[in-house]
Design a protein around this motif. Sequence first.
Motif, PDB file in Angstrom:
ATOM      1  N   GLY A 107      19.001  53.748   4.329  1.00  0.00           N
ATOM      2  CA  GLY A 107      19.939  55.024   4.850  1.00  0.00           C
ATOM      3  C   GLY A 107      20.236  54.729   5.935  1.00  0.00           C
ATOM      4  N   ALA A 108      20.745  55.707   7.239  1.00  0.00           N
ATOM      5  CA  ALA A 108      20.630  55.424   8.807  1.00  0.00           C
ATOM      6  C   ALA A 108      20.205  54.730   9.525  1.00  0.00           C
ATOM      7  N   ALA A 126      21.545  46.692   2.148  1.00  0.00           N
ATOM      8  CA  ALA A 126      23.061  47.972   1.425  1.00  0.00           C
ATOM      9  C   ALA A 126      22.290  49.019   1.930  1.00  0.00           C
ATOM     10  N   PHE A 127      23.611  49.788   2.028  1.00  0.00           N
ATOM     11  CA  PHE A 127      23.145  51.061   2.877  1.00  0.00           C
ATOM     12  C   PHE A 127      23.377  52.253   1.441  1.00  0.00           C
ATOM     13  N   SER A 128      22.891  53.259   1.887  1.00  0.00           N
ATOM     14  CA  SER A 128      22.499  54.241   0.364  1.00  0.00           C
ATOM     15  C   SER A 128      23.993  54.572   0.820  1.00  0.00           C
ATOM     16  N   PRO A 152      26.765  58.080  11.245  1.00  0.00           N
ATOM     17  CA  PRO A 152      27.074  56.715  11.174  1.00  0.00           C
ATOM     18  C   PRO A 152      26.185  55.795  10.243  1.00  0.00           C
ATOM     19  N   LEU A 153      26.518  54.656   9.910  1.00  0.00           N
ATOM     20  CA  LEU A 153      25.275  54.267   9.009  1.00  0.00           C
ATOM     21  C   LEU A 153      24.632  53.287   9.981  1.00  0.00           C
ATOM     22  N   ILE A 154      25.450  52.745  11.120  1.00  0.00           N
ATOM     23  CA  ILE A 154      24.290  52.233  12.916  1.00  0.00           C
ATOM     24  C   ILE A 154      24.594  53.161  13.739  1.00  0.00           C
ATOM     25  N   TYR A 155      24.393  53.658  13.961  1.00  0.00           N
ATOM     26  CA  TYR A 155      24.344  54.570  15.544  1.00  0.00           C
ATOM     27  C   TYR A 155      23.446  54.249  16.575  1.00  0.00           C
ATOM     28  N   PRO A 216      31.525  58.943   7.622  1.00  0.00           N
ATOM     29  CA  PRO A 216      30.884  58.189   7.894  1.00  0.00           C
ATOM     30  C   PRO A 216      31.757  56.735   8.876  1.00  0.00           C
ATOM     31  N   SER A 217      31.783  56.666  10.808  1.00  0.00           N
ATOM     32  CA  SER A 217      31.857  55.126  10.417  1.00  0.00           C
ATOM     33  C   SER A 217      31.189  54.067  10.117  1.00  0.00           C
ATOM     34  N   PHE A 218      30.907  53.187  10.420  1.00  0.00           N
ATOM     35  CA  PHE A 218      29.908  52.007  10.042  1.00  0.00           C
ATOM     36  C   PHE A 218      29.332  51.615  11.194  1.00  0.00           C
ATOM     37  N   ILE A 219      29.372  51.051  12.486  1.00  0.00           N
ATOM     38  CA  ILE A 219      28.577  50.795  13.693  1.00  0.00           C
ATOM     39  C   ILE A 219      29.329  51.708  14.750  1.00  0.00           C
ATOM     40  N   GLU A 220      28.654  52.868  15.169  1.00  0.00           N
ATOM     41  CA  GLU A 220      28.761  53.655  15.589  1.00  0.00           C
ATOM     42  C   GLU A 220      28.621  53.653  17.015  1.00  0.00           C
ATOM     43  N   PRO A 221      28.312  53.155  18.631  1.00  0.00           N
ATOM     44  CA  PRO A 221      27.488  53.267  20.030  1.00  0.00           C
ATOM     45  C   PRO A 221      28.086  54.144  20.365  1.00  0.00           C
ATOM     46  N   HIS A 222      27.323  55.383  20.869  1.00  0.00           N
ATOM     47  CA  HIS A 222      28.359  56.305  21.245  1.00  0.00           C
ATOM     48  C   HIS A 222      27.601  57.408  22.656  1.00  0.00           C
TER      49      HIS A 222
END
Length: 467
Positions: A107-108, A126-128, A152-155, A216-222
């Motif tokens: 998951g995330a 492989a993301f859920s 996001p998938l990667i956050y 959600p977005s895929f990769i999000e550095p916030h």
Amino acid sequence: MDTTRRTFLRATALGATALGLGGVGVPTALADPESGGPESNPWARANYISAKVRPLHFPDRWFDVTDFGAVGDGATDCTTAFRDAIAACNAAGGGHVRVPSGVWATGAIHLLSNVDLHVTEGARIAFSTDPSAYLPTVLTRFEGTEAYNYSPLIYAYRQHNVAVTGTGVLDGQASDANWWAWKSSSNADKDRLIAMGDAGVPVEQRQFGDGYHLRPSFIEPHTCTDVEISGITIVNSPMWEVHPTLSQNVLVEGITVNSHGPNNDGCDPECSRMVVIRDCTFDTGDDCIAIKSGKNADGRRVGVPSQDILVEDCRMADGHGGVTIGSEMSGGARNVFVRNCQMSSPNLNIALRFKTNSARGGYITNFHAKDITVGEVSGAAIDVNFYYGEGDGYDFNPKVSGINVENMTVRSAKQSLNVSGYPDDHIVGLHLRNVDFGTTTKAPTVAYVDDVTLVDVTENGSPLQLP
């Protein structure tokens, strides 16, 4: 339609506008960022950005996800293993979390400071597609409006020195059977969120996620500093692929994006500064690169522009736009540089695209592009559209000025230019030098534009003639 234009020769480009960026060790000519640097050479600013945003350094410590219980069989849930490996790496003072060859179901993934998630050759994460795998909600944005939504998938949130590197594959597993089907059912949720933004509802009360359909977005550095995303391949994203938000010193280098779902933008820097997108390949279901800064009242409330962004040595195939600014640009965009890029596809609508309206407002200023090679685009080579989405008739006319393009060649396009401001809000400064628009079938549109420069600009083998 009235057309305001002045065509003449000029020897120098427009002066740059305020940059709002400081730094120790900046060359003298660029030391005062508010001055915009030397007017005679705006590309000095691009060179500064290129030199300043570099690959990151991590301690030589390695944490293999298999040591934390991960199994690369494509079926075992590795979410906890990823979390524990990242936490251990961070606690040790930083290093690399290694994802070896195999298929890793998860998951995330939430990154922490000083951690490089390194996806090796032969590895596929492989993301859920189960939305509950991205709960609890986190602070994010959906199409430019702040909200608490699926992770996001990667956050990464408020982290420093974080990276996703390697030559492996990140697979969002999105399809018409899961995430992509949400687009048709999300309009009511989007309208609710926009209404919250317009009404100034506190962000912590904008709770979405479970029961809603905002992807959600895929990769999000916030709100991060020093970010690197390099080497990896991204496929089958729920929505936007790489979405740096309110972040600084971001390097996106050598990645491949091949994802054709709805709103599958390749890279969307939003309210971010000092961003380099280099040597990437984009084949997308929406804009390849889209520079954004918030939407409508919420974007104006945050009030942070995207600025000092360099795109170089990239390749664009399918997409709505090659390099785009907008449409969520209410916080403004300035100092965007694009050089040595190649774009071509019958499914690429526009090469250089600028889209806004009088509900979004905001500004675009100091855009420079050079050494651009375009094979085929189905629409205009250069498009500035004030009528995108809501169009005119609202209270926040956009301001667009200083669009500079040089050394651009196009093999074929429907139209060379489609550039239209408003009767009461003109575009100011469209400067083209050494541009060959190749074969076109529709006359250019240039309406409500002041200060037009054409130097050695042709289409269909003859000098470009404006209406």
